[in-house]
Structure formats: C-alpha cells, structure tokens
Design a protein around this motif. Structure first.
Motif, PDB file in Angstrom:
ATOM      1  N   LYS A  58       0.813  -1.228   0.000  1.00 34.41           N
ATOM      2  CA  LYS A  58       0.000   0.000   0.000  1.00 34.41           C
ATOM      3  C   LYS A  58       0.842   1.271   0.000  1.00 34.41           C
ATOM      4  N   THR A  59       1.962   1.284   0.735  1.00 37.15           N
ATOM      5  CA  THR A  59       2.785   2.507   0.709  1.00 37.15           C
ATOM      6  C   THR A  59       3.417   2.672  -0.669  1.00 37.15           C
ATOM      7  N   VAL A  60       3.783   1.554  -1.301  1.00 38.53           N
ATOM      8  CA  VAL A  60       4.362   1.625  -2.646  1.00 38.53           C
ATOM      9  C   VAL A  60       3.328   2.175  -3.627  1.00 38.53           C
ATOM     10  N   PHE A  61       2.114   1.698  -3.510  1.00 39.07           N
ATOM     11  CA  PHE A  61       1.055   2.174  -4.410  1.00 39.07           C
ATOM     12  C   PHE A  61       0.875   3.686  -4.266  1.00 39.07           C
ATOM     13  N   HIS A  62       0.798   4.134  -3.017  1.00 33.98           N
ATOM     14  CA  HIS A  62       0.668   5.579  -2.761  1.00 33.98           C
ATOM     15  C   HIS A  62       1.849   6.356  -3.338  1.00 33.98           C
ATOM     16  N   MET A  63       3.054   5.878  -3.092  1.00 33.68           N
ATOM     17  CA  MET A  63       4.240   6.588  -3.582  1.00 33.68           C
ATOM     18  C   MET A  63       4.261   6.657  -5.108  1.00 33.68           C
ATOM     19  N   LEU A  64       3.928   5.530  -5.741  1.00 37.09           N
ATOM     20  CA  LEU A  64       3.944   5.501  -7.200  1.00 37.09           C
ATOM     21  C   LEU A  64       2.919   6.477  -7.764  1.00 37.09           C
ATOM     22  N   LYS A  65       1.701   6.339  -7.288  1.00 34.82           N
ATOM     23  CA  LYS A  65       0.595   7.107  -7.859  1.00 34.82           C
ATOM     24  C   LYS A  65       0.703   8.602  -7.556  1.00 34.82           C
ATOM     25  N   ASP A  66       0.981   8.927  -6.296  1.00 38.78           N
ATOM     26  CA  ASP A  66       0.882  10.328  -5.878  1.00 38.78           C
ATOM     27  C   ASP A  66       2.195  11.104  -5.966  1.00 38.78           C
ATOM     28  N   ILE A  67       3.328  10.404  -5.900  1.00 29.62           N
ATOM     29  CA  ILE A  67       4.610  11.121  -5.817  1.00 29.62           C
ATOM     30  C   ILE A  67       5.540  10.816  -7.004  1.00 29.62           C
TER      31      ILE A  67
END
Ligand SMILES: O=C(O)CCC(=O)c1ccccc1C(=O)O
Ligand SMILES: [Mg+2]
Length: 367
Positions: A62-71
């Motif tokens: 989940k943190t990877v998904f957030h980092m990829l998508k948002d940052i």
C-alpha cells in the motif's frame, strides 16, 4: 524519451510452499507490477518488491502504491528523460521508499534498453551470459531442509542458503553439514541476534559457511564491525545497506566481507550498479539477493548479476521455485546450474497476459 502512459497492477499469488524466516512466515505474495509506455508505443516493465506487511523493510504494497501514484509517477509522466540514471537522480529528492522508486526506475531501464535495441544486461555492461543460480530453503526443520537441499541440488543449484535464528542454528547447520560436507552453504539470520550472542555465532565458524547474512540489527553497521573481528565467517550485510552511503560506511568500518545487493532495497538499478562498482573497488564480494519475487523482478536481477563483480551465486532461482505459474513468458528456468542471459531487447521476458489477469486484484492506468 518521454513516458506518456503508465499502469500499475496489484497482484496476489499463493506460494507453492510456505517460506519461513526468523521474522515471518510467507504463504501468499502480493506484488506490484509497473508498465510504462513511450510515445512510440515501446513498453517497459518493472516490479516493486515490498511485502503486504513491513516485516523486511518499512515499505508495504500500500505505501508503494501511494508513492507511485501520488509522488513518483507525476515526476516522470510527460517529462523528458535522457537516460534512466536521470530518473534515479530525480528520485533522490524523495526520501526513502526504495522499493517504490526501484519499481518504476527498473521499468524505465527496460524501456530504455528496448529503445537502444539492446538486452538490458548488455546495456549495463554485463560480462556473463550464464548467471549461476542459488536457492533459499524455505523450511527450518532439519529433515525437511535436507530433503529440499537434495532436490535443489538435483535441479542444478550451485549454492544453498538456510534461514537461522537463536532457537534453531547450530543443530540445523550440523545436520546439514553431516549430509553435505562440501556444499556451498550459507546462513541468513535476518537480524535475529545481538552482540550478546557472540559465543553462539563463533560456534558457527566450524561449519565453514560461505558467509553469515545480517546477524545483527537491521539498521546496524557499527556492531557488525565489532562482531566481524570476533568471527571467522565473513559477514554479509543485507537489511543494513539501503544506500551507497551505507555501503561506504560498512567498508570504512570493516563491518562485512560481502554485500547482498537487492535492486529494490537500494532504490533501483542505477544505485545497485553504483554499489557494485564501489564494492569491486574495495574488495567486497557481492551477490544478487532475492525477494520471493515474480518474474519481472527476477529478470532485472538476472541482468544485474551479469556484471563482473557478481561472482557468488545469488538468490536467483527458477520461476517454479515459488510459483505454479509465473506472470512472464518464457518462465525463468535454471539450466546447467544457472540462467542464460536473454538475447531479446530489454529484460528479455514479456508479460503472460492471461496469467497476469488471473492474479490481478487491482489495476489502474495513468496518462
Ligand atoms: O529466494 C528468494 O527470493 C530470497 C529469499 C530471502 O532470503 C528473502 C526473502 C524475502 C525477504 C528477505 C529475504 C532475505 O534475503 O533476507
Ligand atoms: Mg537476507
């Protein structure tokens, strides 16, 4: 190059058999596959190797998904990129999140190699067309471990790693050595010991292990240097080395004789190559670590392991080591004790679209 479209696939697959470390028992693997496409329609593939929970490093799916998508994706989508090392440098302004960074950076390497019409391993200066394969035993029961080892040796693996912890070390290794006195054997503690255990760790010297991996704290470099002076077995650092600076510190303090380089843990292929070069210059041995990963990450590992310094067989195994069916085609196969570096452009493996669809639990497109 310009990346105009990107896809994230969150996937989930059961392991053929459970995998135990001193910290966790893995029975099912979630993963993230990243696909990027340029203006001409050329595709690049990457994989982020974080687990569902933060038991190995702090990142999760989940943190990877957030980092990829948002940052991270916003930093590269529609932005001109000269070569993949530039992506690595651009990501330096974002702290940590090495596996998320590596997932997308490796996809860009694959794309770039295809644009250059070269196999990725050749593009990065690999010298070896046959990468020796090693395997990790998933059980800590001596009888099961010995059975597994005999099977893996028949399959041609050149080096075996077992997981140890204070409740299960000396006896396990003694039993294995009784059956396989000459085997290239090593032990990975995943940080299960402290300096108080120095006598136990010294006692393991008698097993003539190739190395002992990450005996002490996940963020320690200093105590490993103290321990290395007490034991003969070379220490290999894994969890402790997440940046080039960590590798420099470990070399300076003589904390290890070996570093396990994982593309995900160090934030990408460019960083992994820099770490390889630094280690070669300083007589630190390196090998390529594994993450119970899917075929895309394995393919990137194979490319990295063709570099000259990777003289020790890594945790580089066939697709069938963990999976009934991998998400790539062809599957990765150990043959004559190793894996042939592919001759196709880029990573040299393609997605198996049918299998990917079967195991995808979520997908999203960005443009
Ligand atoms: O076979 C593999 O892919 C590597 C197995 C392994 O040891 C491992 C798997 C997951 C997380 C950390 C580690 C490790 O090297 O410590
Ligand atoms: Mg390890």
């Amino acid at each position: 190059m310009k990346i105009t479209e990107a896809w994230i696939y969150v996937i989930k697959m059961p392991l053929k058999s459970p995998f135990s470390t001193s910290l966790s028992k893995v029975t099912e693997r979630e993963g993230i596959i990243i696909k990027v496409r340029d203006e001409e329609g050329t595709i690049g593939l990457g994989e982020a190797v974080a687990f569902s929970t933060p038991w190995y490093t702090e990142e999760t799916v989940k943190t990877v998904f957030h980092m990829l998508k948002d940052i991270l994706l916003p930093l590269i989508l529609h932005q001109p990129i000269n070569d993949p090392s530039e992506v690595s440098k651009r990501f330096d302004m974002i702290r940590g999140n090495q596996m998320a960074k590596a997932g997308i950076e490796t996809a860009i390497w694959d794309l770039y190699a295809k644009q250059q019409k070269k196999p990725l391993w050749d593009l990065i200066g690999g010298v070896r067309e046959h990468v020796p394969a090693g395997v990790v035993v998933g059980s800590q029961d001596p009888i099961e471990a010995i059975e597994n080892i005999s099977m893996y040796l028949q399959e041609g693996y050149k080096r075996v790693k077992v997981k140890i912890k204070p409740e299960n070390d000396y006896y396990l290794l003694k039993e294995i050595r009784k059956h396989y006195p000459e085997l290239d054997l090593m032990a990975d503690a995943n940080s299960a010991y402290s300096l108080k255990d120095v006598e136990i760790l010294k006692s393991l010297d008698e097993f003539n292990l190739l190395m002992i991996e990450q005996p002490l704290g996940i963020d320690d470099i200093v105590e490993h240097s103290i321990l290395q002076k007490e034991i003969k077995t070379p220490i290999c650092l894994d969890e402790s080395i997440v940046s080039l600076q960590d590798a420099k510190s470990a070399i300076y303090l003589k904390s290890c004789g070996v570093i396990n380089i994982k593309i995900g843990r160090v934030g990408g292929l460019w960083n992994a190559i820099q770490m390889h070069d630094l280690c070669v210059e300083n007589n630190i041995k390196v090998w390529c670590g594994g993450m119970i990963e899917f075929g895309i990450s394995k393919a990137h590992n194979i490319a990295l392991a063709t570099k000259s310094g990777f003289t020790i067989p890594g945790d580089i195994s066939s697709s069938s080591r963990y999976w009934e069916e991998d998400i790539i085609t062809p599957e990765i196969k150990v043959h004559n004790g190793g894996i042939k570096a592919p001759s196709d452009y880029g990573i040299g493996y393609e997605l198996n679209q049918r299998r990917l669809k079967e195991v995808t639990i979520f997908e999203e497109k960005y443009d």
